[in-house]
Motif scaffolding. Structure first.
Motif, mmCIF file in Angstrom:
data_model
loop_
_atom_site.group_PDB
_atom_site.id
_atom_site.type_symbol
_atom_site.label_atom_id
_atom_site.label_comp_id
_atom_site.label_asym_id
_atom_site.label_seq_id
_atom_site.Cartn_x
_atom_site.Cartn_y
_atom_site.Cartn_z
ATOM 1 N N GLY A 134 0.833 -1.198 0.000
ATOM 2 C CA GLY A 134 0.000 0.000 0.000
ATOM 3 C C GLY A 134 0.866 1.244 0.000
ATOM 4 O O GLY A 134 1.919 1.274 0.619
ATOM 5 N N ILE A 139 -6.178 0.130 3.535
ATOM 6 C CA ILE A 139 -4.810 -0.322 3.809
ATOM 7 C C ILE A 139 -4.845 -1.475 4.820
ATOM 8 O O ILE A 139 -4.225 -2.523 4.623
ATOM 9 C CB ILE A 139 -3.976 0.851 4.369
ATOM 10 C CG1 ILE A 139 -3.734 1.892 3.282
ATOM 11 C CG2 ILE A 139 -2.655 0.360 4.957
ATOM 12 C CD1 ILE A 139 -2.773 1.500 2.221
ATOM 13 N N THR A 179 -3.601 -4.816 2.533
ATOM 14 C CA THR A 179 -2.178 -4.756 2.196
ATOM 15 C C THR A 179 -1.334 -5.605 3.137
ATOM 16 O O THR A 179 -1.693 -5.855 4.283
ATOM 17 C CB THR A 179 -1.652 -3.311 2.244
ATOM 18 O OG1 THR A 179 -1.823 -2.804 3.572
ATOM 19 C CG2 THR A 179 -2.382 -2.433 1.266
ATOM 20 N N VAL A 238 3.027 -1.466 3.939
ATOM 21 C CA VAL A 238 2.512 -0.148 3.589
ATOM 22 C C VAL A 238 3.630 0.882 3.642
ATOM 23 O O VAL A 238 4.541 0.797 4.470
ATOM 24 C CB VAL A 238 1.329 0.247 4.510
ATOM 25 C CG1 VAL A 238 1.756 0.320 5.959
ATOM 26 C CG2 VAL A 238 0.714 1.571 4.087
ATOM 27 N N THR A 252 2.191 -3.893 7.416
ATOM 28 C CA THR A 252 0.999 -3.099 7.657
ATOM 29 C C THR A 252 0.672 -2.988 9.148
ATOM 30 O O THR A 252 0.424 -1.886 9.650
ATOM 31 C CB THR A 252 -0.197 -3.705 6.901
ATOM 32 O OG1 THR A 252 0.143 -3.746 5.519
ATOM 33 C CG2 THR A 252 -1.439 -2.861 7.077
#
Lengths: 564, 324
Positions: free
Chosen positions: A37, A217, A221, A224, A238
């Motif tokens: 992300g 997100i 994901t 990120v 993440t």
């Protein structure tokens, strides 16, 4: 070796004031089967990274440094022909707005077949079979039949599926998805995100997901990257970034996201964002014009009563009235809003929530039903002065801060207009004084008065809208998605402002939003709407803790799972 | 689709009836038709008799019905000055005007469109700049001046081309054409160019503006992101979307080329309808004016109908809304 690697990428946009650096020394990599992300607010340069990877920067932007590598092969310095051989074939792209991503004059099939023939060198018949197959894979029913339909015959969510099918039609190794679900409703968003996640896993595709939405997100994901003003401020797994952020910007960004799980008094002040101009502490609304006792008559009962409200729109005109075809936006709804209450209306697009606001403010004339504000039914009130007396008490803040202000009027005139119309001030000097006070109140400062709307950012414009709405000293404020066009940090500021005003002025508020966490933070009671009907009305906490209606339950279930 | 065409047809008929009413009023109320027909020495009794015979004492509605019936068959009575049926005059002149205006429209379209596409795709090339600056001249110079300049250059200085008339014409019975003889073709060149230049520059600038607009849309960007060739993006995806507004303007322009060829026709003494019309105004020849009015209105209405139908054929979004 990573699938896709960006090393020290720098993108510049030349302007009269010298080069503007949109992306500043960013390095990233994506592994097969992984979703990376990129999150950030508008202007952070996250979409520019995506565009730079496939060399589709909007002119006059250019890559001034760094390199892009696909499976160990450098791709950013290839010539245009080799570039376009990679685009679509090895790197697929999904854009934000499914309504404008497809050529409206060609069938979905024609666009798919053209792309398939180009990349896979199949013949027409095999390409068509593959197109149907792809549409099936992205979850479009009756693909055999729908392949010959035009884009306008598909809904927004279905069109985004077609866009995904187009991006996947040559089995790309990497997919770049630029805000793929931002334009969609939450239930469609959940489906599309699930689809993208599954495609990554099944085909071992590496994906870059560019978004401003923390919920997205958190949902899909694996890793990120957080961007702020062109720079990469933080990158990691993440869970680590969202729940154990290390950089100050990430911390304040995350704290600004409305919490879905419990109600807090105020949004934490986001210190990292510069255009904050909080009202000075020593300014008390009660000492100002806005806080002074208003000349309204007291009345008993609710501020707003809506009974059996029905609204039809003509979708197709016949020669005679009985041949018209109608779409019923509101199917006879009833509710009331108590004095001093913040009443939320939540629902997906097309559920009729904005139509209610427009009926209440008199923009639409209801087909049937009664609306009374402060105990008076405006549609039955004939005396013009009395009507204006009631109208003055109701004001509205619109969704889009860019189109709801007249671009050719100065801010002071925009705010003065309702004051003058409703004869709220004795002379020009008093109008000027009130306008200045209002601008201070909404945190813009009197310097804003002589400027034009285009000189302000979206959040600042929404403050102007609020000042304009307050200019008649209303008792009842209607906010129609007041923050859905804004970044999350700006949203937090605006929501704080609205909360303060509501508390200090004792305003009654109708707050319309599709965003459940925002509703939870703002409202005392909530009505849940679906296709023109109110399914459930309940106290906010009760609704979020124990939703009664099945639809409410599913909405709450689809809410992106991002905890603080 | 059929109901859509039927609806448009009904609207067209209504427009034609309105134009007919105006024309009829012109015929009936501008001057006294009897005085226009007879000499000074006709007696009052004879005039009254003539009025009765011609049906001029009938109620308004009947008179209009008769007028409309004749107009549909192309009968507009005798020209006051030439003493010839107007229909005959018009049928002699129509081929000259149509040949001139259709050739000009084709010239404008087939040169203006490619120029517009070129200037949109190659935004910064020197040829684009040349096209754009010279198109300003085309837009701003009045037609008659262009005509006179061309006559001066090619007719007077170089003596390459004839400067007036249609040259030798071949009569095909119902149509007389200048396209079959060398002198006829030579005579067409200057007036065609004169009439086309303004339309050409207009179409070029319109196509360019529309195409630039389309090239900025998301679906073009998505097309490039899919790796489609520039050829396909420009000529398949962008061009079709460009055409829709271009068709409207081109249609209206074709109407005005036919209707307002009269300036070019008078500069080149072209024996077309425009010239006939100007002479009719000079002589207060009301039947010719009336016929011209009806004819031009008919051409505009027909072209508009055609444009509407083309729209629906080109744009699938309209097809579903008007389809059922």
């Amino acid at each position: 070796m990573p699938l896709l690697e960006i090393k020290n990428l720098t993108v510049k946009f030349p302007s009269r004031k010298g080069d503007f650096t949109a992306v500043d020394d960013v390095s990233l990599s994506v592994e097969p089967g992984e979703i990376l992300g990129i999150v950030g607010e508008s202007g952070a340069g996250k979409s520019t990274v995506g565009n730079a990877i496939i060399s589709l920067l909007d002119p006059p932007g250019y890559v001034s440094g760094g390199s892009v590598w696909l499976k160990g092969e450098r791709i950013d310095d290839l010539d245009e022909n080799l570039q376009s051989a990679i685009r679509g074939k090895r790197i697929g792209m999904i854009f934000q707005d499914p309504l404008t991503s497809l050529n409206p004059l060609e069938t979905v099939g024609a666009q798919l077949i053209e792309t398939i023939i180009l990349h896979l060198k199949l013949d027409e018949k095999a390409a068509r079979a593959r197109a149907v197959d792809l549409l099936n894979q992205v979850g479009i029913e009756n693909a055999e039949e729908r392949v010959d339909q035009f884009p306008h015959q598909f809904s927004g969510g279905m069109r985004q599926r077609v866009v995904i099918a187009l991006a996947l039609c040559s089995d790309p190794e990497v997919v770049i998805a630029d805000e793929p679900t931002t334009a969609l409703d939450v239930s469609i968003q959940a489906q599309i995100l699930g689809l993208l996640r599954k495609l990554c896993e099944d085909r071992n595709v590496g994906m870059i997901m560019v978004t401003h939405d923390m919920g997205v997100i958190a949902e899909v994901t694996d890793r990120v990257a957080v961007m702020y003003r062109g720079k990469l401020v933080e990158i990691g797994k993440t869970d680590d970034v969202l729940y154990r952020p290390t950089h100050d910007y990430t911390k304040s960004l995350i704290s600004a996201v409305p919490r879905p799980d419990k109600k807090v008094d105020r949004f934490p002040l986001v210190t990292y964002i510069e255009d904050v101009t909080e009202r000075p502490d020593d300014m008390k609304l009660s000492d100002m014009w806005l806080g002074k006792t208003r000349d309204y008559e007291d009345f008993d009962g609710p501020m707003l009563t809506v009974e059996n409200l029905k609204q039809d729109f003509v979708t197709k005109r016949g020669i005679f009235k009985r041949n018209h075809k109608y779409f019923t936006a509101l199917k006879g709804i009833s509710f009331d809003i108590k004095q001093g209450e913040v009443f939320g209306i939540v629902g997906e697009s097309g559920s009729g929530k904005s139509t209610i606001a427009r009926c209440v403010t008199g923009i639409y004339e209801p087909t049937a039903g009664d609306i009374s504000i402060c105990g008076a039914d405006l549609n039955k009130l004939k005396d013009k002065n009395r009507r204006n007396y009631y109208r003055r008490q109701t004001q509205m803040v619109f969704q889009d801060p860019f189109s709801s202000l007249n671009g050719r009027m100065r801010v002071e005139n925009i705010i003065a207009e309702p004051i003058v119309f409703h004869k709220q001030a004795a002379d020009k000097a008093e109008v000027k004084k009130i306008v200045d006070e209002l601008l201070e109140t909404v945190g813009l400062g009197i310097g804003a008065a002589r400027k034009f709307p285009h000189e302000f950012s979206g959040g600042q414009r929404q403050r102007i809208s609020i000042a304009r709405a307050l200019a008649t000293r209303p008792r009842f404020l209607i906010c129609d998605e007041p923050t859905s066009a804004l970044d999350v940090s700006i949203q937090a500021q605006i929501l704080n402002l609205l909360k303060d005003l509501q508390e200090e002025l004792g305003l009654t508020m109708m707050f319309i939003s599709h965003d459940l966490p925002v509703i939870r933070q703002m409202c005392d009671r909530v009505a849940v709407m679906q296709s023109g009907e109110i399914l459930e009305i309940a106290e906010t906490e009760a609704l979020f803790n124990a939703p009664q209606h099945a639809y409410t339950q599913s909405l709450l279930g689809l809410m992106p799972k991002f905890r603080h | 689709m059929l109901t859509f065409i039927a609806k448009r047809l009904i609207q067209s008929v209504l427009v034609m009836i309105a134009v007919g009413l105006i024309t009829f009023a012109l015929l009936r109320f501008v001057g006294d038709p009897i005085s226009n027909m007879v000499g000074q020495d006709t007696s009052v009794a004879e005039r009254a008799q003539l009025k009765e015979d011609l049906g001029l004492n009938d109620p308004f509605v009947i008179q209009f019905a008769n007028f409309a019936k004749n107009a549909v068959q192309g009968e507009f009575g005798l020209s006051y000055t030439l003493r010839v049926p107007v229909s005959q005059l018009l049928s002699e002149r129509i081929p000259a005007t149509l040949e001139l205006s259709i050739l000009s429209a084709m010239l404008a379209l087939f040169i203006g469109m490619p120029m517009g596409i070129y200037t949109a795709i190659h935004k910064d090339s020197w040829l684009t700049k040349l096209f754009l600056s010279s198109s300003l001249v085309g837009v701003s110079l009045p037609t008659f001046l262009i005509g006179i300049l061309l006559i001066l250059l090619f007719g007077v200085v170089f003596r390459w081309l004839p400067t007036f008339g249609r040259g030798e014409v071949v009569d095909l019975g119902w149509w007389s054409t200048g396209l079959l003889t060398w002198s006829g073709i030579k005579s067409l060149i200057l007036p065609t160019i004169t009439l086309a230049i303004f339309q050409l520059t207009l179409i070029m600038r319109l196509v360019r503006a529309e195409m630039l607009e389309v090239l900025r849309t998301d679906y073009i960007k998505f097309g490039r992101a899919r790796g489609l060739s520039m050829k396909s993006i420009h000529y398949r995806h962008a061009l079709k979307n460009t055409l829709i507004p271009v068709i409207t303007i081109t249609g209206l322009q074709l109407g005005s080329i036919i209707a307002f060829a009269l300036i070019t026709e008078s500069v080149f003494q072209w024996p077309g309808m425009g010239l006939l019309f100007i002479q009719a105004i000079g002589n207060a020849d009301v039947p010719i004016m009336a016929a011209y009015l009806v004819l031009i209105a008919f051409i505009f209405v027909a072209i508009n109908l055609l444009v509407d139908i083309l729209y629906v054929v080109l744009d699938p979004r309209l097809r579903t809304t008007v389809g059922d």
